[in-house]
Motif scaffolding. Structure first.
Motif, short mmCIF file in Angstrom:
data_model
loop_
_atom_site.label_atom_id
_atom_site.label_comp_id
_atom_site.label_asym_id
_atom_site.label_seq_id
_atom_site.Cartn_x
_atom_site.Cartn_y
_atom_site.Cartn_z
N VAL A 76 -4.11 -8.99 4.11
CA VAL A 76 -3.83 -9.50 2.55
C VAL A 76 -4.48 -10.96 2.28
O VAL A 76 -4.86 -11.25 1.45
CB VAL A 76 -2.52 -9.41 2.26
N SER A 93 0.93 -2.48 -10.00
CA SER A 93 0.51 -1.78 -8.89
C SER A 93 -1.12 -1.92 -8.74
O SER A 93 -1.62 -2.20 -9.58
CB SER A 93 1.03 -0.19 -8.79
N PHE A 94 -1.54 -1.61 -7.36
CA PHE A 94 -2.78 -1.73 -7.15
C PHE A 94 -3.83 -0.49 -8.17
O PHE A 94 -4.62 -0.59 -8.57
CB PHE A 94 -3.24 -1.26 -5.76
N LEU A 127 -11.03 -1.34 0.43
CA LEU A 127 -10.13 -2.13 -0.22
C LEU A 127 -10.96 -3.33 -0.40
O LEU A 127 -10.73 -3.88 -1.69
CB LEU A 127 -8.73 -2.35 0.20
N VAL A 131 -11.40 -5.02 -4.09
CA VAL A 131 -10.98 -6.38 -4.62
C VAL A 131 -12.16 -7.30 -5.13
O VAL A 131 -11.87 -8.04 -6.03
CB VAL A 131 -10.32 -6.91 -3.20
N ILE A 141 -4.35 -9.00 -9.00
CA ILE A 141 -3.63 -8.20 -8.23
C ILE A 141 -2.28 -8.97 -7.75
O ILE A 141 -2.18 -10.07 -7.55
CB ILE A 141 -4.53 -7.95 -6.95
N TYR A 143 -0.29 -9.53 -4.99
CA TYR A 143 -0.25 -9.44 -3.63
C TYR A 143 0.78 -9.20 -2.98
O TYR A 143 0.79 -8.64 -1.76
CB TYR A 143 -1.05 -10.82 -3.29
N ARG A 145 3.00 -7.15 -3.90
CA ARG A 145 3.25 -5.50 -3.74
C ARG A 145 2.04 -4.84 -3.00
O ARG A 145 2.45 -3.96 -2.47
CB ARG A 145 3.33 -5.06 -5.36
N LEU A 146 0.87 -5.39 -3.08
CA LEU A 146 -0.04 -4.89 -2.32
C LEU A 146 0.36 -4.84 -0.66
O LEU A 146 0.15 -3.96 0.07
CB LEU A 146 -1.42 -5.41 -2.59
N ASP A 149 2.86 -2.24 0.10
CA ASP A 149 2.22 -1.08 -0.06
C ASP A 149 1.49 -0.87 1.27
O ASP A 149 1.55 0.24 1.92
CB ASP A 149 1.37 -0.75 -1.17
N TRP A 167 0.01 5.32 -6.34
CA TRP A 167 -1.35 4.35 -7.13
C TRP A 167 -1.93 5.21 -8.11
O TRP A 167 -2.36 4.72 -9.16
CB TRP A 167 -2.39 3.98 -5.98
#
Length: 198
Positions: A76, A93-94, A127, A131, A141, A143, A145-146, A149, A167
């Motif tokens: 991340v 969310s993503f 990913l 991004v 984004i 980040y 929450r990412l 996940d 997603w």
């Protein structure tokens, strides 16, 4: 999985520090912005792997990531360096971010389908490409929450599938129209979803 408040706080502190880099980057203070640029460049180099991963250690490890989460935190940090921005996507969310991307660049739809179907070892590479596309189209984004996940996805194949389904649900959800309300997505544990304009 029940998260301890300590782990939740450490994740939040870590992601706040990333957003702080963006704040410093856009500062009028040349020393602050210059230092932020140097840190972000080091984080981008960390993607090379091997010894280069050490470039991110001084950004990640002061926040004491749990050992089993360390790789996701490093990942991340690298994603943030590719697409730094302020905390403007809280709760998104993503999948919702990818939907916004596809609205701007329809050819990215295939990229999202790949994310939902590839084997876990290939996920970081795909990913990273996603991004970069999000950055190109200025789609922010969440980040925090990412990170939640990605940590959940490494727990088990079932949980990885659950995250991908989430997603996909957010990607395919009908857009809100005036006068119509939809329920907020259920958040991963430890993440507080707030309404955002998608």
């Amino acid at each position: 999985m029940q998260l301890s408040s300590s782990v939740t706080q450490r994740r939040e502190g870590f992601v706040r520090s990333l957003y702080g880099l963006h704040h410093a980057l856009t500062s009028d203070n040349p020393r602050r912005s210059g230092e932020a640029r140097r840190v972000l460049a080091r984080l981008r180099r960390s993607f090379v792997g091997g010894r280069q991963e050490a470039e991110a250690y001084d950004v990640v490890f002061p926040h004491e990531p749990p050992e089993r989460e360390q790789k996701m935190w490093l990942l991340v940090a690298g994603f943030f360096a590719l697409h730094p921005h302020g905390n403007t996507a809280r709760g998104r969310s993503f999948g919702a971010a990818m939907r916004e991307l596809v609205e701007k660049r329809p050819s990215a739809a295939r990229r999202f389908t790949q994310l939902l179907t590839i084997d876990p070892p290939a996920l970081p590479h795909h990913l990273r490409q996603a991004v970069q596309l999000l950055r190109a189209c200025d789609v922010a984004i969440d980040y925090h929450r990412l990170l939640a996940d990605l940590v959940e996805m490494q727990e088990s194949a079932d949980q990885a599938h659950r995250v991908r389904l989430r997603w996909a649900q957010h990607y395919h959800r009908p857009k809100r129209t005036p006068g119509r309300t939809t329920a907020q997505p259920e958040s991963p544990e430890g993440v507080t979803a707030e309404p955002v304009d998608e």
